[in-house]
Design a protein around this motif. Structure first.
Motif, PDB file in Angstrom:
ATOM      1  N   LEU A 179       0.819  -1.207   0.000  1.00 26.02           N
ATOM      2  CA  LEU A 179       0.000   0.000   0.000  1.00 26.02           C
ATOM      3  C   LEU A 179       0.855   1.261   0.000  1.00 26.02           C
ATOM      4  O   LEU A 179       0.560   2.225  -0.708  1.00 26.02           O
ATOM      5  CB  LEU A 179      -0.929  -0.006   1.209  1.00 26.02           C
ATOM      6  N   ILE A 194      -3.819   7.983   1.905  1.00 26.55           N
ATOM      7  CA  ILE A 194      -4.682   7.042   1.185  1.00 26.55           C
ATOM      8  C   ILE A 194      -5.399   7.755   0.046  1.00 26.55           C
ATOM      9  O   ILE A 194      -5.579   7.198  -1.040  1.00 26.55           O
ATOM     10  CB  ILE A 194      -5.675   6.381   2.160  1.00 26.55           C
ATOM     11  N   LEU A 197      -1.252  -0.852  -7.730  1.00 26.11           N
ATOM     12  CA  LEU A 197      -2.510  -1.002  -7.005  1.00 26.11           C
ATOM     13  C   LEU A 197      -3.714  -1.003  -7.936  1.00 26.11           C
ATOM     14  O   LEU A 197      -4.752  -1.586  -7.621  1.00 26.11           O
ATOM     15  CB  LEU A 197      -2.661   0.108  -5.952  1.00 26.11           C
ATOM     16  N   ASN A 211       2.487   2.089  -3.349  1.00 25.67           N
ATOM     17  CA  ASN A 211       1.517   2.578  -4.337  1.00 25.67           C
ATOM     18  C   ASN A 211       1.904   2.155  -5.750  1.00 25.67           C
ATOM     19  O   ASN A 211       1.730   2.908  -6.709  1.00 25.67           O
ATOM     20  CB  ASN A 211       1.405   4.100  -4.254  1.00 25.67           C
ATOM     21  N   SER A 236     -10.566   6.290   0.693  1.00 25.34           N
ATOM     22  CA  SER A 236     -10.433   5.203  -0.274  1.00 25.34           C
ATOM     23  C   SER A 236     -11.234   5.499  -1.538  1.00 25.34           C
ATOM     24  O   SER A 236     -10.789   5.214  -2.658  1.00 25.34           O
ATOM     25  CB  SER A 236     -10.894   3.886   0.353  1.00 25.34           C
ATOM     26  N   LEU A 250      -3.465   7.545  -3.146  1.00 22.75           N
ATOM     27  CA  LEU A 250      -3.194   6.271  -3.806  1.00 22.75           C
ATOM     28  C   LEU A 250      -3.880   6.236  -5.171  1.00 22.75           C
ATOM     29  O   LEU A 250      -4.836   6.976  -5.426  1.00 22.75           O
ATOM     30  CB  LEU A 250      -3.696   5.110  -2.945  1.00 22.75           C
TER      31      LEU A 250
END
Length: 239
Positions: free
Chosen positions: A84, A129, A90, A87, A163, A132
């Motif tokens: 994670l 996050i 993903l 990155n 997210s 990402l």
């Protein structure tokens, strides 16, 4: 309910029914690649004053076992945060599942974070996050308070909202504290329905009904009712 348990979080949303779908039905194609991450505990959780989880690692391993073996990437222990944080790649995952502790400070994206082994450097905060590069149909955050008790369309929703901002089309996350063994059972049942072709909200509702109507130890709403689906708002073109 006679369980001897009380939750005092001030003003709370009472969720004593299984989750209901919040948007129109979307097409779900079971399969694709899964990234599953699990951390029972490490030095960071102790510094945060949190107890060691007992079932996060096993939750990750059990979910990895039910997914097609050539389509799953499992990260537990010290490698939990690496994929994670880096990155890299993903966007290739259709589903991302995280079982860990979380620290949530409402409205503070630089303080709200996932606690994962291997993140002793720069923490995986809600703000990070958001940055990402995701293209996942589903992000499942099996972490206390990851939904932060607010709908993503109404305002700040912590790790769930972050997210979705990063590109996830739907998120499953609990609104408040959860029991980690019950969370493992719920997640296992969820993926059974999800892999059979159910949409994210339908799979979650079916899993909650499984717990409510199954073994007596999980029947109380505390063990299943606080998980909710958060669905990204799609444009007319995306529909």
């Amino acid at each position: 309910g006679g369980s001897g348990m009380m939750i005092d979080h001030g003003t709370v949303a009472v969720c004593d029914m299984p989750a209901l779908e919040r948007t129109g039905e979307t097409v779900h194609r079971p399969g694709g690649r899964l990234l599953v991450v699990g951390t029972d505990g490490y030095a960071g959780t102790k510094r945060a004053g949190l107890p060691t989880l007992r079932h996060a690692d096993s939750e990750a391993r059990e979910l990895a076992a039910v997914w097609p073996a050539d389509q799953v990437t499992l990260r537990v222990g010290e490698s939990a945060a690496r994929t994670l944080k880096e990155n890299a790649g993903l966007r290739s995952f259709q589903a991302i599942h995280v079982a860990s502790h979380a620290r949530v400070f409402t409205g503070q994206s630089d303080q709200t974070m996932l606690l994962l082994a291997g993140d002793e450097g720069e923490a995986l905060t809600a703000k990070r996050i958001q940055q990402l590069d995701l293209d996942a149909e589903l992000v499942f955050l099996s972490c206390c308070e990851a939904g932060d008790g607010r709908d993503t369309r109404a305002g700040y929703a912590g790790l769930a909202r972050s997210s979705i901002d990063a590109g996830a089309r739907s998120v499953v996350a609990p609104l408040t504290v959860i029991d980690d063994e019950a969370a493992k059972v719920l997640a296992t049942r969820f993926y059974s329905h999800f892999l059979s072709g159910s949409s994210v909200p339908d799979a979650l509702r079916a899993a909650q009904l499984d717990l409510r109507d199954g073994a007596a130890q999980w029947a109380h709403p505390f063990y299943w009712a606080f998980h909710q689906p958060f669905v990204a708002q799609l444009s007319a073109a995306e529909h």
